[in-house]
Design a protein around this motif. Structure first.
Motif, PDB file in Angstrom:
ATOM      1  N   LYS A 198       0.833  -1.190   0.000  1.00  0.00           N
ATOM      2  CA  LYS A 198       0.000   0.000   0.000  1.00  0.00           C
ATOM      3  C   LYS A 198       0.882   1.259   0.000  1.00  0.00           C
ATOM      4  CE  LYS A 198      -4.515   1.144   1.352  1.00  0.00           C
ATOM      5  NZ  LYS A 198      -4.518   2.515   1.750  1.00  0.00           N
ATOM      6  N   LEU A 199       1.968   1.191   0.762  1.00  0.00           N
ATOM      7  CA  LEU A 199       2.870   2.352   0.825  1.00  0.00           C
ATOM      8  C   LEU A 199       3.455   2.654  -0.556  1.00  0.00           C
ATOM      9  CD1 LEU A 199       4.790   1.596   4.170  1.00  0.00           C
ATOM     10  CD2 LEU A 199       2.808   3.096   3.838  1.00  0.00           C
ATOM     11  N   VAL A 200       3.713   1.594  -1.316  1.00  0.00           N
ATOM     12  CA  VAL A 200       4.237   1.806  -2.676  1.00  0.00           C
ATOM     13  C   VAL A 200       3.114   2.362  -3.561  1.00  0.00           C
ATOM     14  CG1 VAL A 200       5.225   0.676  -4.718  1.00  0.00           C
ATOM     15  CG2 VAL A 200       6.014   0.021  -2.439  1.00  0.00           C
ATOM     16  N   GLU A 201       1.941   1.768  -3.449  1.00  0.00           N
ATOM     17  CA  GLU A 201       0.813   2.237  -4.280  1.00  0.00           C
ATOM     18  C   GLU A 201       0.514   3.713  -4.021  1.00  0.00           C
ATOM     19  OE1 GLU A 201      -1.836  -1.799  -5.011  1.00  0.00           O
ATOM     20  OE2 GLU A 201      -2.088  -0.684  -3.150  1.00  0.00           O
ATOM     21  N   GLU A 202       0.659   4.117  -2.756  1.00  0.00           N
ATOM     22  CA  GLU A 202       0.363   5.510  -2.408  1.00  0.00           C
ATOM     23  C   GLU A 202       1.519   6.460  -2.699  1.00  0.00           C
ATOM     24  OE1 GLU A 202      -0.751   5.211   1.681  1.00  0.00           O
ATOM     25  OE2 GLU A 202      -2.815   4.602   1.203  1.00  0.00           O
ATOM     26  N   GLY A 203       2.634   5.907  -3.174  1.00  0.00           N
ATOM     27  CA  GLY A 203       3.778   6.757  -3.530  1.00  0.00           C
ATOM     28  C   GLY A 203       4.622   7.146  -2.336  1.00  0.00           C
TER      29      GLY A 203
ATOM     30  N   SER B 233      11.852 -13.736  -3.031  1.00  0.00           N
ATOM     31  CA  SER B 233      11.382 -12.368  -2.777  1.00  0.00           C
ATOM     32  C   SER B 233      10.980 -11.748  -4.115  1.00  0.00           C
ATOM     33  CB  SER B 233      12.536 -11.595  -2.142  1.00  0.00           C
ATOM     34  OG  SER B 233      12.334 -10.222  -2.263  1.00  0.00           O
ATOM     35  N   ASN B 234       9.959 -10.873  -4.090  1.00  0.00           N
ATOM     36  CA  ASN B 234       9.510 -10.222  -5.324  1.00  0.00           C
ATOM     37  C   ASN B 234       9.695  -8.711  -5.226  1.00  0.00           C
ATOM     38  OD1 ASN B 234       8.053 -12.590  -6.717  1.00  0.00           O
ATOM     39  ND2 ASN B 234       7.226 -12.589  -4.651  1.00  0.00           N
ATOM     40  N   LYS B 235      10.108  -8.120  -6.337  1.00  0.00           N
ATOM     41  CA  LYS B 235      10.304  -6.662  -6.372  1.00  0.00           C
ATOM     42  C   LYS B 235       8.946  -5.972  -6.532  1.00  0.00           C
ATOM     43  CE  LYS B 235      12.535  -3.244  -9.378  1.00  0.00           C
ATOM     44  NZ  LYS B 235      13.354  -3.087 -10.582  1.00  0.00           N
ATOM     45  N   MET B 236       8.689  -4.966  -5.700  1.00  0.00           N
ATOM     46  CA  MET B 236       7.408  -4.258  -5.749  1.00  0.00           C
ATOM     47  C   MET B 236       7.634  -2.775  -6.007  1.00  0.00           C
ATOM     48  SD  MET B 236       5.034  -6.272  -5.048  1.00  0.00           S
ATOM     49  CE  MET B 236       5.488  -7.945  -5.176  1.00  0.00           C
ATOM     50  N   THR B 237       7.310  -2.341  -7.217  1.00  0.00           N
ATOM     51  CA  THR B 237       7.296  -0.908  -7.493  1.00  0.00           C
ATOM     52  C   THR B 237       5.924  -0.622  -8.087  1.00  0.00           C
ATOM     53  OG1 THR B 237       8.092  -1.240  -9.735  1.00  0.00           O
ATOM     54  CG2 THR B 237       9.777  -0.861  -8.056  1.00  0.00           C
ATOM     55  N   ARG B 238       5.612   0.647  -8.321  1.00  0.00           N
ATOM     56  CA  ARG B 238       4.283   0.925  -8.885  1.00  0.00           C
ATOM     57  C   ARG B 238       4.084   0.195 -10.215  1.00  0.00           C
ATOM     58  NH1 ARG B 238       4.367   6.960  -7.901  1.00  0.00           N
ATOM     59  NH2 ARG B 238       6.076   6.246  -6.618  1.00  0.00           N
ATOM     60  N   GLU B 239       5.198  -0.029 -10.921  1.00  0.00           N
ATOM     61  CA  GLU B 239       5.090  -0.709 -12.226  1.00  0.00           C
ATOM     62  C   GLU B 239       4.859  -2.213 -12.053  1.00  0.00           C
ATOM     63  OE1 GLU B 239       7.962   1.409 -11.615  1.00  0.00           O
ATOM     64  OE2 GLU B 239       6.529   2.923 -12.284  1.00  0.00           O
ATOM     65  N   THR B 240       5.497  -2.818 -11.033  1.00  0.00           N
ATOM     66  CA  THR B 240       5.417  -4.292 -10.958  1.00  0.00           C
ATOM     67  C   THR B 240       4.233  -4.799 -10.123  1.00  0.00           C
ATOM     68  OG1 THR B 240       6.847  -4.445  -9.006  1.00  0.00           O
ATOM     69  CG2 THR B 240       7.944  -4.539 -11.153  1.00  0.00           C
ATOM     70  N   ILE B 241       3.642  -3.931  -9.283  1.00  0.00           N
ATOM     71  CA  ILE B 241       2.581  -4.421  -8.387  1.00  0.00           C
ATOM     72  C   ILE B 241       1.390  -5.030  -9.150  1.00  0.00           C
ATOM     73  CG2 ILE B 241       0.788  -3.686  -6.739  1.00  0.00           C
ATOM     74  CD1 ILE B 241       2.865  -2.057  -5.325  1.00  0.00           C
ATOM     75  N   PRO B 242       0.863  -4.356 -10.195  1.00  0.00           N
ATOM     76  CA  PRO B 242      -0.296  -4.954 -10.861  1.00  0.00           C
ATOM     77  C   PRO B 242      -0.004  -6.368 -11.371  1.00  0.00           C
ATOM     78  CG  PRO B 242       0.103  -2.713 -11.653  1.00  0.00           C
ATOM     79  CD  PRO B 242       1.247  -3.067 -10.766  1.00  0.00           C
ATOM     80  N   GLU B 243       1.189  -6.531 -11.947  1.00  0.00           N
ATOM     81  CA  GLU B 243       1.559  -7.858 -12.471  1.00  0.00           C
ATOM     82  C   GLU B 243       1.640  -8.884 -11.330  1.00  0.00           C
ATOM     83  OE1 GLU B 243       5.535  -9.651 -14.423  1.00  0.00           O
ATOM     84  OE2 GLU B 243       5.247  -7.498 -14.682  1.00  0.00           O
TER      85      GLU B 243
END
Ligand code: AHR
Length: 628
Positions: A268-273, A310-320
């Motif tokens: 959520k913190l990533v999604e919210e920027g 472990s998976n990388k989570m950025t705004r670009e990778t979260i949807p996938e």
């Protein structure tokens, strides 16, 4: 005590505990907690948690509870050590006194908890979660690869700073804990290699959000330019973000680790920027319960270590990521109905390899999996051709035992582009992005080398010289590289150890004999020890020693790796002194991994098999039950 009697005992304990707990005010309950899985209790599992201050640990307990619900005959007792190793030692003692059948422990401090974990392991199976203990006195370890996570975080920071580089602050968790050391090591290795990222400062915030916020609030004014803050967990990353924003430093980017879902989680913190990115650090709670059941049911092939991905989570990778997670109801067989696995085997160079091939074929049969099995005569080109043909045939899963460690990136990328998962069996690869393969299943070759050297050190204690001939495996193969590395690591502390002669015998008996003949021709009776990277080469060396007129096992000590039946026979004949185990029986675990993948489960990044050391004194008692 029979199971019925035990059930009564457990029910009595459970009733007593619930009564006691209900009499206590909430603040005095000391973290002890129970979860009822159903009426008939077959197994009582104690869960000793390091603390419940970190949200990640609360999630771990939740996952344990969620998974336990699927096993109706299970009861759990939780304890919370509130960040105190002394308390956690007492917790474990109390759990043992309550008659638990298995202990799951996530240690507060690795060194401090090692003795009590070893003590518990003498009585019951023990699963260690997240922070490892020292040595191998436990049944199974499940945890992340923190060095790898640190490296991934370093790569993201490097991406954020691009070519111009910049200034970074690192926020670490509890001082002295292994994940702190490992994450920092991986992170610094990557940012250091860029040559243009400067680590301005490091603060220690004990995994706590508020500590991170307070300490940073003091530190930030000292540095006019901070580009990125890397925090070793998302909770501290949130504290860092708050501090920067309070001080008006809106340009500072923040990266964390943990990446779990939920209202306060890193996703959520990533999604919210708030965070630029985070990396999932799976808790292993679910896997712990699944393996606990398998252990308690005496299933075979329980690994020694499971390293979670472990998976990388950025705004670009979260949807996938979310899509993949939602969609993990199952993968559909591309070949229609039956699962088809293509397996590229190294060859048939050794007794170990033959047992390995049999294990794979048998397990495929047992699981109803169609197996395309091709041997490569120890040739990398042939393995690459075979893998390419599996891709063309659109198999569901490709598995292979890489003959050498390097040179696989191209073909792995081809498989990835075709959407076919690849499992590494027995031997690992080097220099490729771990996202190019699904999992690795095999032994810990470095540890095998260490074990051979430790045995030798004990056996030759007090000797003024220990003159060694080392028979190495296939040049460039993972077992040859790692077994040498492990042996050398221990040898450093034993000045009497001297490798007089070292040559590759390509893991075969014939070449092992030839290499030993060459060594004997030069050094003759000066040779005191043969260290062979596998049994076949040791057996070849034994023949060479006998033909030279010396007695193997007496005039020259022989230690080798694999522990096949042939090695046991040689030990019984007094010709081999020690066999370090490397199990070839990987088939069942491989086919289970295939099935898990097809069922949509994300596989661990590494599954490390359980192995032992057999000095010749133990040969007689083990020989009859040897399965390969
Ligand atoms: O990769 C495992 C090694 O390969 C075994 O130790 C050896 O015997 C085999 O050929």
């Amino acid at each position: 005590m029979n199971r019925h009697g035990k059930n009564n005992r457990i029910t009595a304990i459970a009733v007593l505990m619930i009564l006691l707990l209900s009499l206590l005010p909430a603040g005095c309950r000391d973290g002890a907690d129970q979860v009822a899985g159903g009426d008939k209790v077959k197994y009582l599992i104690g869960v000793s948690q390091a603390n419940l201050i970190e949200p990640w640990r609360i999630l771990m307990n939740e996952e344990i509870k969620d998974e336990a619900v699927n096993h109706k005959d299970l009861r759990l007792i939780f304890t919370d050590a509130v960040q105190s190793s002394n308390k956690q030692i007492k917790d474990v003692e109390e759990l043992l006194a309550q008659g638990i059948d298995l202990l799951i422990i996530s240690p507060n401090d690795s060194a401090a908890l090692t003795p009590i974990v070893a003590e518990a392991y003498k009585k019951i199976p023990v699963i260690v979660l997240d922070r490892a203990v020292e040595g191998y006195d436990y049944t199974l370890y499940i945890g992340p690869d923190n060095v790898l996570i640190g490296r991934d975080a370093g790569k993201l920071v490097a991406e954020l700073l691009q070519k111009q580089g910049g200034n970074v602050i690192e926020i670490q968790g509890l001082s002295g804990s292994p994940p702190v050391r490992d994450r920092s090591e991986g992170f610094r290795e990557v940012v250091g290699s860029t040559g243009h990222i400067n680590i301005l400062d490091t603060i220690i915030a004990d995994w706590q959000r508020d500590k991170a916020e307070d300490k940073l609030a003091e530190l930030i004014p000292r540095y006019p330019r901070i580009d990125v803050i890397f925090a070793q967990n998302d909770y501290m990353a949130l504290g860092a973000y708050r501090a920067t924003r309070k001080l008006g430093r809106k340009d500072v980017k923040v990266v964390g680790i943990d990446g779990f879902a939920g209202p306060t989680g890193g996703l959520k913190l990533v999604e919210e920027g708030i965070l630029e990115g985070t990396f999932t650090c799976p808790t292993g709670g679910r896997e712990a319960v699944q393996y606990a059941i398998a252990i308690l049911n005496h299933e075979r092939g329980i690994p020694k270590k499971i390293i979670l991905r472990s998976n990388k989570m950025t705004r670009e990778t979260i949807p996938e990521y979310l899509q993949a997670r939602e969609g993990r109801q199952g993968n559909v067989s591309r070949t229609g109905g039956r699962i088809v696995v293509g397996f590229s085997q190294v060859g048939a160079e050794s007794g170990w390899r033959i047992a390995n091939s049999e294990s794979i074929k048998q397990a495929a049969k047992d699981e109803g999996i169609e197996l395309l099995f091709v041997e490569a005569d120890q040739r990398q080109e042939k393995q690459i051709e075979t893998i390419r043909s599996f891709i063309e045939q659109k198999v569901d899963v490709i598995a292979f035992a890489p003959v050498v460690a390097t040179g696989w990136e191209g073909i792995l990328k081809e498989a990835k582009a075709a959407g076919i998962p690849v499992i590494l069996s027995d031997r690992a690869v080097e220099g490729v992005d771990p996202s190019l393969y699904t999992t690795f299943i095999g032994g810990d070759f470095v540890e095998e080398g260490r074990r051979a050297a430790r045995w030798l050190a004990a056996k030759t204690k007090g000797w003024p010289t220990v003159n060694i001939v080392e028979l190495e495996g296939t040049i460039g193969s993972a077992p040859a590289i790692d077994r040498k590395k492990g042996f050398d690591e221990i040898s450093k502390d034993h000045p009497a150890f001297k490798v007089l002669y070292s040559a590759s015998g390509d893991f075969t008996e014939v070449q092992g004999k030839e290499a030993m003949q060459a060594a004997l021709a030069i050094y003759g009776g000066d040779i005191q020890v043969v260290y062979a990277h596998n049994d076949d080469m040791a057996l070849g060396a034994i023949q060479a020693i006998e033909e030279f007129g010396l007695k193997p096992g007496r005039d020259i000590l022989v230690v080798s790796i694999d522990a096949t039946r042939a090695a046991f026979k040689a030990m019984l004949e007094g010709k081999l002194n020690c066999a370090v185990e490397c199990t070839p029986l990987l088939g069942p675990q491989l086919m289970q991994a295939v099935k898990w993948h097809m069922a949509g489960r994300q596989l661990p990044i590494r599954i490390i098999t359980s192995e032992e050391v057999f000095p010749s004194e133990l040969a007689a008692q083990e020989y009859s039950s040897r399965r390969y």
